[in-house]
Design a protein around this motif. Structure first.
Motif, PDB file in Angstrom:
ATOM      1  N   ALA A  71       4.490  -1.163   6.316  1.00  0.00           N
ATOM      2  CA  ALA A  71       3.656  -1.607   5.774  1.00  0.00           C
ATOM      3  C   ALA A  71       4.442  -2.805   4.809  1.00  0.00           C
ATOM      4  N   VAL A 117      -0.539  -2.261   8.637  1.00  0.00           N
ATOM      5  CA  VAL A 117      -1.347  -1.583   7.308  1.00  0.00           C
ATOM      6  C   VAL A 117      -3.084  -2.690   7.423  1.00  0.00           C
ATOM      7  N   PRO A 130       0.523  -0.875   0.069  1.00  0.00           N
ATOM      8  CA  PRO A 130      -0.332   0.004  -0.010  1.00  0.00           C
ATOM      9  C   PRO A 130       0.990   1.371   0.156  1.00  0.00           C
ATOM     10  N   ASP A 131       0.259   2.841  -0.513  1.00  0.00           N
ATOM     11  CA  ASP A 131       0.950   4.000  -0.591  1.00  0.00           C
ATOM     12  C   ASP A 131       1.611   4.535   1.615  1.00  0.00           C
ATOM     13  N   HIS A 132       0.151   4.295   1.885  1.00  0.00           N
ATOM     14  CA  HIS A 132       0.995   4.476   3.303  1.00  0.00           C
ATOM     15  C   HIS A 132       1.350   3.224   3.950  1.00  0.00           C
ATOM     16  N   GLY A 133       2.325   3.895   5.003  1.00  0.00           N
ATOM     17  CA  GLY A 133       3.131   2.654   5.554  1.00  0.00           C
ATOM     18  C   GLY A 133       4.704   2.635   5.337  1.00  0.00           C
ATOM     19  N   SER A 162      -0.011  -5.918   5.820  1.00  0.00           N
ATOM     20  CA  SER A 162       1.426  -5.744   5.907  1.00  0.00           C
ATOM     21  C   SER A 162       2.157  -7.463   6.109  1.00  0.00           C
ATOM     22  N   SER A 175       6.385   4.040  14.430  1.00  0.00           N
ATOM     23  CA  SER A 175       7.017   3.716  12.895  1.00  0.00           C
ATOM     24  C   SER A 175       5.577   2.964  12.760  1.00  0.00           C
ATOM     25  N   THR A 176       4.583   3.031  11.642  1.00  0.00           N
ATOM     26  CA  THR A 176       3.560   2.434  10.879  1.00  0.00           C
ATOM     27  C   THR A 176       4.415   1.578   9.625  1.00  0.00           C
ATOM     28  N   ARG A 230      10.265   2.783  -4.924  1.00  0.00           N
ATOM     29  CA  ARG A 230      10.073   3.082  -4.214  1.00  0.00           C
ATOM     30  C   ARG A 230      10.739   3.739  -2.325  1.00  0.00           C
TER      31      ARG A 230
END
Length: 427
Positions: A124, A148, A52-55, A152, A121-122, A102
């Protein structure tokens, strides 16, 4: 993607790559050079595309340097990854890399304090190199940061350790409960490994290291540390001409013995312990000061004969010193000794390197180094530590053994080019 790679894959590798895509925690373990790192990196690239784009996306190893050597360098190899390699960008020393467009964070985790680097932190997607070397506290913090949802993923590789190691006890043996999928690899699972390389790897390891790194067993460290050491094979009466005087390596002691070994590369492209200086203050009933040790060292090196020549006296390129002996290191600097450096004190890495050299016959000891010889014959694993999940030698009668691994490990970059066909770095 698999069609773009520059190397063949085995059925075991392909199966692990496919199954890893759905596994919350994916772990490759087994023999050295068995293809587990390549399989895990391909699985990581596939997960990276789907991440995913977040994490955050993170790669974790013992140090930044090991991450660069074990993972980034292979990913940038066109021989291994074909045209995909051009999409891996990294500046040596940087804590980030760009992989398939990335941003990937590179995190060293050499001790328990490293868990602070990911706290809050988060994450992914995470990849862990040599998971048994990562502190337990860091591993548990990492699991808590995979937040995530069901997207994840954690991918990890390792060589086996002791059977009581936390990774085996709390995760491998409880795989279904903790969401772990585990694959065990052997040398037969790497189709790109030539038979000559397989034979060389098998010759390189004996005893504990053979069981762990060739058979892939999670086994206890027990018995002699250097069980491959054979007095008839490894002790020599005569020495060849020494092509390169690598170092003298010092394990410092005041109450305990002071041990200094002179190590060089022979004309036959082997390593030799040429001479030894020891001072046992208990036996001598006199402790020496830093200044007295420094003078004794100079006098000893000045007396060492150079084999196959009439010359006497040696000036080694490096003086490798027990890193805890800071006052003695300062004394050597004051006395004008060049090339003084603190030793690499990675105990198991040092023991493993020395073991490999003994196994292949590439490390020999002159009969005059009697203190070292006596210690090598009795140097043993600590059974109590093994039962606690730790690999540790018994800390007694080990001063020359410590000096040996200091010297061999710290100067590895210097001597390894002399042994290119007999000793390989296996991962």
């Amino acid at each position: 993607m698999l069609r773009d790679l520059g190397l063949p894959l085995s059925r075991a590798q392909i199966r692990s790559i496919v199954e890893a895509q759905a596994a919350p925690i994916a772990l490759w373990s087994g023999a050295v050079s068995s293809g587990k790192t390549i399989a895990s990196l391909i699985a990581f690239l596939l997960r990276l595309i789907a991440a995913p784009d977040h994490g955050l996306i993170v790669i974790i190893g013992r140090t930044l340097q090991t991450i660069e050597r074990n993972l980034i360098d292979p990913l940038q190899s066109r021989h291994l990854f074909g045209p995909l390699a051009q999409h891996v960008h990294h500046t040596t020393g940087s804590t980030t890399a760009t992989i398939l467009g990335r941003t990937v964070h590179l995190i060293g985790a050499s001790d328990s304090r490293a868990e602070g680097r990911i706290r809050g932190s988060t994450i992914a997607l995470a990849y862990v190199d040599e998971a048994t070397l990562v502190p337990y506290e860091f591993w548990m913090m990492l699991l808590s940061r995979l937040r995530v949802g069901d997207q994840s993923r954690l991918l990890a590789t390792t060589n086996p350790d002791g059977p009581f190691h936390w990774l085996r006890r709390e995760f491998i043996l409880r795989a279904p409960k903790v969401g772990l999928t585990h694959w065990h690899f052997t040398l037969d699972d790497n189709p790109s490994l030539a038979p000559s390389m397989v034979a060389r790897l098998k010759a390189q390891y004996t005893g504990l290291w053979y069981r762990r790194f060739i058979l892939g067993d999670w086994c206890l460290a027990a018995g002699a540390v250097y069980e491959m050491f054979d007095a008839e094979q490894h002790i020599v009466k005569t020495l060849p001409r020494i092509e390169r005087w690598l170092c003298d390596a010092i394990d410092y002691g005041t109450v305990n013995p002071y041990a200094d070994l002179l190590i060089g590369v022979g004309a036959d492209r082997r390593l030799y312990v040429v001479s030894e200086y020891r001072h046992d203050s208990r036996r001598a009933r006199r402790q020496l000061t830093d200044s007295e040790y420094s003078r004794a060292r100079r006098a000893w090196l000045a007396r060492v004969p150079q084999p196959e020549t009439t010359a006497v006296g040696v000036h080694p390129e490096w003086t490798v010193v027990d890193p805890s002996a800071s006052s003695y290191i300062e004394q050597l600097h004051r006395d004008g000794v060049s090339g003084v450096t603190a030793a690499d004190n990675s105990v198991l890495d040092g023991i493993r390197t020395v073991s490999s050299l003994f196994s292949t016959g590439d490390l020999l000891v002159h009969e005059s180094a009697q203190g070292l010889i006596d210690e090598l014959l009795g140097y043993s694993w600590d059974d109590g530590a093994a039962e606690r999940g730790e690999d540790k030698p018994i800390k007694e009668n080990d001063h020359s053994c410590d000096a040996l691994r200091y010297g061999v490990r710290t100067t590895e970059a210097l001597w390894r080019p002399y042994l290119p066909t007999r000793l390989e770095v296996a991962a």
